[in-house]
Design a protein around this motif. Sequence first.
Motif, PDB file in Angstrom:
ATOM      1  N   PRO A  35      26.075  -7.947  52.804  1.00 11.06           N
ATOM      2  CA  PRO A  35      27.480  -8.753  53.238  1.00 11.06           C
ATOM      3  C   PRO A  35      28.461  -7.635  52.995  1.00 11.06           C
ATOM      4  O   PRO A  35      28.921  -7.280  53.709  1.00 11.06           O
ATOM      5  CB  PRO A  35      27.716  -9.982  53.370  1.00 11.06           C
ATOM      6  N   GLU A  36      28.062  -6.549  51.548  1.00 17.44           N
ATOM      7  CA  GLU A  36      29.180  -5.937  51.496  1.00 17.44           C
ATOM      8  C   GLU A  36      28.513  -4.754  51.587  1.00 17.44           C
ATOM      9  O   GLU A  36      29.084  -3.677  50.336  1.00 17.44           O
ATOM     10  CB  GLU A  36      29.873  -6.327  50.114  1.00 17.44           C
ATOM     11  N   GLY A  37      27.820  -4.095  51.870  1.00 17.97           N
ATOM     12  CA  GLY A  37      27.086  -2.821  51.871  1.00 17.97           C
ATOM     13  C   GLY A  37      25.993  -2.721  50.587  1.00 17.97           C
ATOM     14  O   GLY A  37      25.838  -1.454  51.212  1.00 17.97           O
ATOM     15  N   ASN A  38      25.503  -3.436  50.106  1.00 21.59           N
ATOM     16  CA  ASN A  38      25.023  -2.691  48.514  1.00 21.59           C
ATOM     17  C   ASN A  38      23.268  -2.967  49.693  1.00 21.59           C
ATOM     18  O   ASN A  38      23.310  -4.042  49.778  1.00 21.59           O
ATOM     19  CB  ASN A  38      25.099  -3.982  47.768  1.00 21.59           C
ATOM     20  N   GLU A  39      22.550  -1.942  49.279  1.00 20.51           N
ATOM     21  CA  GLU A  39      21.413  -1.627  49.634  1.00 20.51           C
ATOM     22  C   GLU A  39      20.177  -2.158  49.157  1.00 20.51           C
ATOM     23  O   GLU A  39      20.581  -2.883  47.425  1.00 20.51           O
ATOM     24  CB  GLU A  39      20.922  -0.244  49.715  1.00 20.51           C
ATOM     25  N   PHE A  40      19.427  -3.113  49.661  1.00 22.76           N
ATOM     26  CA  PHE A  40      18.155  -3.954  49.383  1.00 22.76           C
ATOM     27  C   PHE A  40      16.996  -3.281  49.997  1.00 22.76           C
ATOM     28  O   PHE A  40      17.147  -2.885  51.113  1.00 22.76           O
ATOM     29  CB  PHE A  40      18.825  -4.989  48.798  1.00 22.76           C
ATOM     30  N   ASP A  41      15.670  -3.934  49.629  1.00 23.02           N
ATOM     31  CA  ASP A  41      14.624  -3.224  50.604  1.00 23.02           C
ATOM     32  C   ASP A  41      13.682  -5.084  50.655  1.00 23.02           C
ATOM     33  O   ASP A  41      13.685  -5.556  49.565  1.00 23.02           O
ATOM     34  CB  ASP A  41      13.861  -2.333  49.299  1.00 23.02           C
TER      35      ASP A  41
ATOM     36  N   ARG B  53      36.180  -0.313  46.408  1.00 23.53           N
ATOM     37  CA  ARG B  53      35.119  -0.743  47.800  1.00 23.53           C
ATOM     38  C   ARG B  53      33.507   0.076  46.637  1.00 23.53           C
ATOM     39  O   ARG B  53      34.782   1.090  46.221  1.00 23.53           O
ATOM     40  CB  ARG B  53      35.554  -0.857  48.674  1.00 23.53           C
ATOM     41  N   LYS B  54      33.187   0.055  47.262  1.00 24.87           N
ATOM     42  CA  LYS B  54      31.921   0.860  47.729  1.00 24.87           C
ATOM     43  C   LYS B  54      32.113   1.673  48.369  1.00 24.87           C
ATOM     44  O   LYS B  54      32.203   1.231  49.638  1.00 24.87           O
ATOM     45  CB  LYS B  54      30.677   0.156  48.226  1.00 24.87           C
ATOM     46  N   THR B  55      31.510   2.979  47.382  1.00 26.59           N
ATOM     47  CA  THR B  55      32.187   4.460  48.703  1.00 26.59           C
ATOM     48  C   THR B  55      30.269   5.217  48.897  1.00 26.59           C
ATOM     49  O   THR B  55      30.558   5.797  49.143  1.00 26.59           O
ATOM     50  CB  THR B  55      32.691   4.555  48.043  1.00 26.59           C
ATOM     51  N   ILE B  56      29.426   4.843  47.506  1.00 27.71           N
ATOM     52  CA  ILE B  56      28.553   5.342  47.842  1.00 27.71           C
ATOM     53  C   ILE B  56      27.430   4.662  47.711  1.00 27.71           C
ATOM     54  O   ILE B  56      26.854   3.906  47.354  1.00 27.71           O
ATOM     55  CB  ILE B  56      28.460   6.811  46.251  1.00 27.71           C
ATOM     56  N   LYS B  57      25.630   5.635  47.476  1.00 24.61           N
ATOM     57  CA  LYS B  57      24.438   4.540  47.785  1.00 24.61           C
ATOM     58  C   LYS B  57      24.590   4.405  46.108  1.00 24.61           C
ATOM     59  O   LYS B  57      24.834   4.877  45.398  1.00 24.61           O
ATOM     60  CB  LYS B  57      23.432   5.537  48.393  1.00 24.61           C
TER      61      LYS B  57
END
Length: 147
Positions: A139-145, A78-82
């Motif tokens: 939906p999986e927490g990946n950042e975007f702007d 799973r994604k754990t950091i920025k």
Amino acid sequence: MAVRYQLVIDCADPDLLARFWAAALGYELEPPPDGFATWDDWRRDIGLPEEAMGPGADSIVDPSGDGPRIWFQSVPDRKTIKNRLHLDIHASGGRAFPIETRRLRVDAEAKRLADLGATMVGAMSTAGLDHYAVAMKDPEGNEFDIN
């Protein structure tokens, strides 16, 4: 000379992210290669094991052919950091428009993507700065702007 590339995004649920990002970017789900009814048929043909079958849609393409292919690779962790890399979605129309118009456009796009399953993190605005953006997560927490 420029090279062709694809963007690869590690994820737990390729089908979920492929469908979200296709809708977010105006892309489409990539059809299987010619001669194959499904991507699983193609995967079997190249010799992948049965456990590699069935992720559903896992790649999207720009219908105009201009943007890169995006492949959503299923990974167990799973994604754990920025993110060290993120997408910026340009929705404001740019500085040719007044800041209030840009703000309304960005907020409308943020709402549309939130309705598709994204999460709003917050507005990025500084008094006196002619810039407005909204930070979000897919939906999986990946950042975007959105700007």
